[in-house]
Write a protein that holds these residues in place. Structure first.
Motif, PDB file in Angstrom:
ATOM      1  N   MET A  77       0.842  -1.373   0.020  1.00 39.18           N
ATOM      2  CA  MET A  77      -0.108  -0.005   0.032  1.00 39.18           C
ATOM      3  C   MET A  77       0.887   1.349   0.008  1.00 39.18           C
ATOM      4  O   MET A  77       0.723   2.030  -0.736  1.00 39.18           O
ATOM      5  N   SER A  78       1.773   1.197   0.879  1.00 37.60           N
ATOM      6  CA  SER A  78       2.791   2.445   0.656  1.00 37.60           C
ATOM      7  C   SER A  78       3.464   2.567  -0.529  1.00 37.60           C
ATOM      8  O   SER A  78       3.543   3.647  -0.955  1.00 37.60           O
ATOM      9  N   ARG A  79       3.675   1.476  -1.197  1.00 32.97           N
ATOM     10  CA  ARG A  79       4.512   1.477  -2.524  1.00 32.97           C
ATOM     11  C   ARG A  79       3.458   2.066  -3.638  1.00 32.97           C
ATOM     12  O   ARG A  79       3.591   3.058  -4.329  1.00 32.97           O
ATOM     13  N   LEU A  80       2.285   1.645  -3.512  1.00 36.11           N
ATOM     14  CA  LEU A  80       1.120   2.019  -4.437  1.00 36.11           C
ATOM     15  C   LEU A  80       1.019   3.659  -4.155  1.00 36.11           C
ATOM     16  O   LEU A  80       0.617   4.365  -5.014  1.00 36.11           O
ATOM     17  N   GLU A  81       0.950   4.010  -2.831  1.00 35.60           N
ATOM     18  CA  GLU A  81       0.555   5.636  -2.692  1.00 35.60           C
ATOM     19  C   GLU A  81       1.846   6.290  -3.205  1.00 35.60           C
ATOM     20  O   GLU A  81       1.473   7.237  -3.965  1.00 35.60           O
ATOM     21  N   ALA A  82       2.992   5.798  -3.102  1.00 35.09           N
ATOM     22  CA  ALA A  82       4.074   6.508  -3.682  1.00 35.09           C
ATOM     23  C   ALA A  82       4.120   6.635  -5.166  1.00 35.09           C
ATOM     24  O   ALA A  82       4.224   7.623  -5.857  1.00 35.09           O
ATOM     25  N   VAL A  83       3.501   5.581  -5.771  1.00 35.39           N
ATOM     26  CA  VAL A  83       3.513   5.769  -7.323  1.00 35.39           C
ATOM     27  C   VAL A  83       2.359   6.543  -7.766  1.00 35.39           C
ATOM     28  O   VAL A  83       2.638   7.242  -8.632  1.00 35.39           O
ATOM     29  N   LEU A  84       1.375   6.505  -6.870  1.00 33.46           N
ATOM     30  CA  LEU A  84       0.207   7.444  -7.335  1.00 33.46           C
ATOM     31  C   LEU A  84       0.501   8.964  -7.161  1.00 33.46           C
ATOM     32  O   LEU A  84       0.393   9.711  -8.114  1.00 33.46           O
ATOM     33  N   ARG A  85       1.407   9.267  -6.031  1.00 36.57           N
ATOM     34  CA  ARG A  85       1.898  10.522  -5.871  1.00 36.57           C
ATOM     35  C   ARG A  85       2.742  10.986  -6.979  1.00 36.57           C
ATOM     36  O   ARG A  85       2.568  12.100  -7.947  1.00 36.57           O
ATOM     37  N   ALA A  86       3.689  10.062  -7.510  1.00 32.29           N
ATOM     38  CA  ALA A  86       4.512  10.284  -8.444  1.00 32.29           C
ATOM     39  C   ALA A  86       3.925  10.703 -10.045  1.00 32.29           C
ATOM     40  O   ALA A  86       4.148  11.526 -10.695  1.00 32.29           O
ATOM     41  N   PHE A  87       2.952   9.686 -10.068  1.00 31.55           N
ATOM     42  CA  PHE A  87       2.246   9.830 -11.263  1.00 31.55           C
ATOM     43  C   PHE A  87       1.251  11.140 -11.334  1.00 31.55           C
ATOM     44  O   PHE A  87       1.187  11.817 -12.227  1.00 31.55           O
ATOM     45  N   ALA A  88       0.536  11.719 -10.198  1.00 31.40           N
ATOM     46  CA  ALA A  88      -0.054  12.798 -10.063  1.00 31.40           C
ATOM     47  C   ALA A  88       0.775  13.899 -10.366  1.00 31.40           C
ATOM     48  O   ALA A  88       0.502  14.924 -11.044  1.00 31.40           O
ATOM     49  N   TRP A  89       2.036  14.041  -9.691  1.00 26.48           N
ATOM     50  CA  TRP A  89       2.954  14.878 -10.194  1.00 26.48           C
ATOM     51  C   TRP A  89       3.596  14.937 -11.246  1.00 26.48           C
ATOM     52  O   TRP A  89       3.431  16.154 -11.870  1.00 26.48           O
ATOM     53  N   THR A  90       3.642  13.725 -11.984  1.00 22.40           N
ATOM     54  CA  THR A  90       4.304  13.735 -13.441  1.00 22.40           C
ATOM     55  C   THR A  90       2.902  14.491 -14.493  1.00 22.40           C
ATOM     56  O   THR A  90       3.142  15.236 -15.517  1.00 22.40           O
ATOM     57  N   THR A  91       1.747  13.870 -14.253  1.00 19.40           N
ATOM     58  CA  THR A  91       0.573  14.382 -15.327  1.00 19.40           C
ATOM     59  C   THR A  91       0.234  15.806 -14.909  1.00 19.40           C
ATOM     60  O   THR A  91       0.111  16.583 -15.630  1.00 19.40           O
ATOM     61  N   ASP A  92       0.428  16.429 -13.584  1.00 16.65           N
ATOM     62  CA  ASP A  92       0.533  17.721 -13.299  1.00 16.65           C
ATOM     63  C   ASP A  92       1.352  18.567 -14.263  1.00 16.65           C
ATOM     64  O   ASP A  92       0.979  19.736 -14.779  1.00 16.65           O
ATOM     65  N   ARG A  93       2.832  18.207 -14.133  1.00 11.31           N
ATOM     66  CA  ARG A  93       3.666  18.841 -14.885  1.00 11.31           C
ATOM     67  C   ARG A  93       3.580  18.897 -16.287  1.00 11.31           C
ATOM     68  O   ARG A  93       3.593  19.893 -17.083  1.00 11.31           O
TER      69      ARG A  93
END
Length: 120
Positions: A77-93
């Motif tokens: 779950m921690s890994r999935l949350e980290a991937v989700l944050r990274a994906f959200a940051w990337t798509t925002d960029r």
């Protein structure tokens, strides 16, 4: 006393003693049942600690297994949350790059908007 009187007396005594024998046999049977019940209860009492120990061992093994599974699930779950944050940051960029280039991106999915608003 004549023979008939003696026969009557013996018959009467026999019926009295025979009835007493019925009470004695009944009391003996009841005593045997009580003894068997007491022996069975003692056997159960002696077996109870062993049964409790076995139940405790099963419970401890189950708790250990569940703790290991929970640890594994928490890591995933921690890994999935980290991937989700990274994906959200990337798509925002990427979205910001598109705005700067004058390209209007498609509107995000409602779940993405909710995540961007709440972080959950």
């Amino acid at each position: 006393m004549n023979v008939g009187e003696w026969a009557g007396l013996v018959a009467a005594a026999g019926s009295i003693l025979g009835g007493g024998g019925w009470f004695v046999s009944r009391a003996t049977r009841d005593a045997a049942r009580a003894t068997a019940a007491a022996t069975e209860a003692a056997a159960r009492a002696n077996a109870a600690p062993a049964q409790q120990q076995a139940s405790l061992a099963v419970l401890e093994a189950t708790v250990k297994r569940v703790d290991e599974e929970n640890g594994s699930l928490r890591g995933k779950m921690s890994r999935l949350e980290a991937v989700l944050r990274a994906f959200a940051w990337t798509t925002d960029r990427w979205s910001q790059q598109m705005h700067r280039a004058g390209i209007e991106p498609e509107p995000p999915h409602p779940l993405v908007e909710e995540y961007n608003r709440t972080g959950v």
